[in-house]
Every structure is written in C-alpha cells, then in structure tokens.
Design an enzyme around this catalytic site. Structure first.
Site, PDB file in Angstrom:
ATOM      1  CE  LYS A  74       5.909   5.692   2.448  1.00  0.00           C
ATOM      2  NZ  LYS A  74       4.527   4.876   1.571  1.00  0.00           N
ATOM      3  CB  SER A 149       6.733   4.394  -1.770  1.00  0.00           C
ATOM      4  OG  SER A 149       5.375   4.313  -0.938  1.00  0.00           O
ATOM      5  CB  SER A 173       3.507   2.082  -0.667  1.00  0.00           C
ATOM      6  OG  SER A 173       3.914   2.514  -1.810  1.00  0.00           O
TER       7      SER A 173
HETATM    8  N1  GLN Z   1       3.624   1.737  -6.553  1.00  0.00           N
HETATM    9  C1  GLN Z   1       2.571   2.396  -6.285  1.00  0.00           C
HETATM   10  C2  GLN Z   1       2.502   3.790  -6.815  1.00  0.00           C
HETATM   11  O1  GLN Z   1       3.742   3.960  -7.209  1.00  0.00           O
HETATM   12  C3  GLN Z   1       1.861   2.474  -4.963  1.00  0.00           C
HETATM   13  C4  GLN Z   1       2.640   3.456  -4.039  1.00  0.00           C
HETATM   14  C5  GLN Z   1       2.103   3.496  -2.847  1.00  0.00           C
HETATM   15  O2  GLN Z   1       1.220   2.594  -2.520  1.00  0.00           O
HETATM   16  N2  GLN Z   1       2.306   4.574  -2.115  1.00  0.00           N
HETATM   17  O3  GLN Z   1       1.914   4.520  -6.977  1.00  0.00           O
END
Ligand code: GLN
Length: 460
Positions: A74, A149, A173
């Site tokens: 990532k 994400s 994410s």
């Molecule tokens: N969707 C969640 C957020 O927007 C989780 C994001 C993540 O785990 N990086 O914060």
C-alpha cells in the site's frame, strides 16, 4: 497451487522466482491500466531480486522464508526509493529514503517487492475513489468499488497481479476491501505488527496487515511481519505464535479446529446488515456448527456509539498527523491540494482539538472507546470468536455519489476491532449476484491464531 506449495516449488527449482515474477508482470501489463491497482511498478529492482534468489537456490545457498513470493505494498508504507504518495497530490513526488520495519522483514526473507498499491487519499475512505490517481476497479465485480482504503492491495490480489499485499487498517481498510474483492485480509492485534514507517491516519487505531488469496499466504506473511520492534513505542514485546505451523496440517486437523470453539453471533450486527448478506453469513454459521462449533446468539449494546467514537478520534489524530505536511519538507501544504474528505477531517480535527471543545467531543469519544473496548472484551472473555458480516452493504458502483454519512456507514462493523485493539480478519463467505460477500472473524487481543485457524477450517 497454494502459497506453501509455491514456496516449495521455487525451492525445488520446479518454478523459477523469475518466472513467477514475469507472469505477474504480464498480468499487470495487460490489466493494470483498466484496474488501477498499482500506482507504480519497479520492474528492475524486482527482476534483480528474483534473479538473485534463483541464483542462490541454484547454488544450494540458504534462502529466506518468502523466497520468490511477489508483494504489492500500500502506498502509505515506506519502501526505500519508491514514491510513497499515500495517493495524495501532497506527496506525489515524495521518494522514500528508508524501509518501514515490515518492509525490512519482507526483504530479509527474500520477498520481492513489485510496486505500490492504490488507496484512498491518506487512507481516509472506504472505496478507493478518493485517490488523487483515480479510482481502482473491483476485479471480482467490475464497475463496482473494490472497497477501501486498501482497495489497490485487494484488487491486486483479486486480479492475480502478485502473491501477497500489505494494507493498513484503521477502521476496516484491510477487511473492507478484502470483503468486496473476495480475498483474505487480516488486521492483527494492535501492537503485534510494527507501525514504524507507516504514514499515520490515526495512530492509536492503525495496524498493518496482509491480504492474500489463500490462508497459507496469510500465514507466511504474518510470520514475517508480526513481532516486537524496539523502535516503535506501541509494539508488543512478547511471544507470538507461528502461524505457518498452525496451517501446515492435514485437512482433518484443519477441520477439527472448529470443534469446541465457542462462537458468538451478535444480533445487532445482523440488524444493521442487508438481508442478502445476512443469508450468506447464515450459511457459514451452519457450516461451523457442522464442524462442531458451539454457536451462541449474543448482544452488543453500543453499536450506535461506534461510528461517532471512531470518527471523532480519527479526525483529531489525523489532524495532528498532518501538521508535518506544511509544504516545507514534503511536497505541498496539505490543505492546498488535498481532496474533499481529507480536508473535512483536517477541519473537523482542528475544531475538535481546540481546548474549549475537546472536553465536549474528544474526551467523550475516549470514554466511549473504553466502554466499547470493555464490552467487547467482556463478550470475548467467555468465547473464542465473534463471527458476522464484514461490511453491512454490497459495494456501490464506481462514481455513484454518496453522502459522507453513507460512506461512513460501510465501517460500522469493522471499526469495533480497531477501537478495542483486537484482531479481526475477513474472508469470502459467498456471492450475491456475482458480488463477493465477506465474513468477519474477531478474537480477543492476541487471539490472532484462532482467527487463522477458523479461516483454515472454513476454507475447506
Ligand atoms: N473507512 C474508514 C475511514 O475512512 C477506515 C479507513 C482505514 O481503515 N484506513 O476512516
């Protein structure tokens, strides 16, 4: 061929590391322009590494435990010489000068790093649509979001562009895109994997973890990245299980793992979830009952507190983490170039962090977090696992406009593990209209191995 078999084939010279790499490079060349799972590919360094591994094996020299496996990372985890953009214009030219601890460990074990995966800008999102470099398609359900994400990391696995990827999970994410793309994803216990070299979204919630398309891939990745790191203050200094030993068993033994496990199904989790997803989860419940698990219906009373608590903490910690992107050392000033969601979090975080409001919002969020953590630990004190859906809804079509609250609603079942610091994994449970549906398994802190055992049993 599963990951164990592939590692063996490479060691026996039945499969060259170079050929493994080239077949992935071909897939990337053919499909990445439409899927957009990878932001950057480093063919030269990957080819050099693959050749070095083949040469070592040919000479009979020792190789590491990941020898020849191909990794995507990532784009918020530092890999020396790569562009670590976090999919933001803010860092579009930031070339890293060092390897994160997890990357050092992968390289030491002869893993091959092929490139950096797409993501929501600064990991703030659940769809990978907020990437400055464009959305990622879902290879398992084309035209739909891959989740986020770590959407690029999940899509890269689903499109068979590499063996294993790393993602980061702050509120889901890793698990959310694993669910939408039909692959395995795992968020370890907080502190089990070093965060050193990860760009923070929200440091008290972030964990790095793997995604793969088979359980043995998850196990080899976890054995590499889990472990104490003295350079990271939240790293746990303790013994960790050997995940590959747990998986490297005959199929009878794997199925036996569910015998005598006590598994909770939480009513409130199914209440917030679409029916067609619940139906698929019910089939998995029937399956584990058949394998001898004791399944108990249970209740978690703070489900309504989870999203507000998570987002308040996330805004405050993210605001603080972004103060270094002031345009002096790294690229642009973040507020000048970032997208809508990142700006919303910075503005809200700045507001809530002010002294006069912090008592009202932030301190309350910390209190709510304790309540949630205590309640979850209480439930798990007398059980092995919680089983339920990973995401309450199916992925939307790319480009469909969602209100922020609708987007946040995807996270209601995944943020709990981050707030409580517990391990959680997602695996494919089935499909609805051809779209993958994931099931989530959660365990008490340091119960990571129980999740891997259940995944292995269910995968049979
Ligand atoms: N969707 C969640 C957020 O927007 C989780 C994001 C993540 O785990 N990086 O914060």
């Amino acid at each position: 061929m599963n990951t164990f078999e592939k590692l063996q084939a490479i060691k026996n010279q039945d499969l060259k590391a170079t050929d493994n790499l080239e077949s992935f490079l071909k897939k990337i060349e053919n499909n990445n322009s439409s899927i957009n799972a990878f932001l950057t590919i480093n063919k030269d360094s990957a080819r050099n590494k693959a050749k070095e591994i083949d040469d070592k094996i040919a000479k009979g020299a020792n190789v590491g435990s990941l020898a020849g496996l191909v990794f995507g990372i990532k784009a918020n985890i530092n890999v020396e010489d790569e562009i670590i953009s976090a999919a933001s214009k803010t860092l579009e030219d930031y070339q890293s000068s060092y390897d994160a601890t997890v990357i050092k460990r992968i390289k030491e074990q002869d893993g091959i790093i092929i490139g950096m995966c797409n993501m929501d800008e600064f990991a703030a999102g659940s769809s990978t649509e907020s990437s400055y470099f464009g959305a990622t398609d879902n290879p398992a359900a084309p035209g739909h979001i891959p989740g986020g994400s770590s959407g690029g990391s999940a899509a890269a696995i689903a499109a068979e562009m590499c063996d294993i990827t790393l993602g980061s999970d702050t509120g889901g994410s890793i698990r959310n895109p694993a669910s939408h793309c039909g692959v395995f994803g795992f968020k370890p216990t907080y502190g089990a994997v070093s965060r050193q070299g990860l760009l923070d979204l929200s440091m008290s919630l972030d964990q790095i973890g793997p995604l793969a398309d088979d359980v043995s891939g998850m196990a080899v990745a976890l054995d590499t990245i889990v472990g104490y790191d003295k350079t990271e203050c939240t790293s746990l200094n303790q013994e960790f299980p050997v995940f590959t030993e747990v998986i490297n068993q005959n199929s009878e033994k794997l199925q036996d793992y569910m015998k005598d496990m006590k598994v909770l199904c939480i009513n409130q989790f199914s209440d917030v979830t679409d029916d067609h997803i619940n139906n698929i989860i019910d089939d998995s419940v029937a399956k584990i009952k058949n394998m001898g698990a004791e399944v108990v219906d249970s209740s978690f009373n703070y489900i309504d507190l989870c999203l507000p608590t998570y987002y308040l903490i996330n805004y405050v910690e993210f605001f603080s983490a972004t103060r270094k992107y002031d345009g002096r050392k790294y690229g642009y000033k973040i507020e000048d170039v970032c997208g809508e969601e990142v700006l919303r979090r910075i503005e809200m975080g700045s507001y809530i962090s002010q002294q006069e409001f912090s008592g009202k919002y932030y301190k309350k969020a910390l209190q709510a977090r304790s309540l949630i953590r205590n309640e979850i630990n209480k439930l798990l004190s007398d059980a092995d696992l919680i089983l339920g859906p990973t995401v309450p809804k199916l992925p939307h079509k790319i480009g469909e406009k969602l209100e922020p609250m609708e987007m946040y609603a995807y996270d209601v079942l995944t943020v709990i593990a981050n707030l409580a610091g517990i391990p959680a994994g997602s695996m494919k449970a089935g499909e609805y209209n051809g779209i993958p549906v994931g099931l989530q398994l959660q365990a008490k802190p340091n119960g990571d191995v129980k999740i891997i055992k259940a995944m292995a049993a269910l995968n049979h």
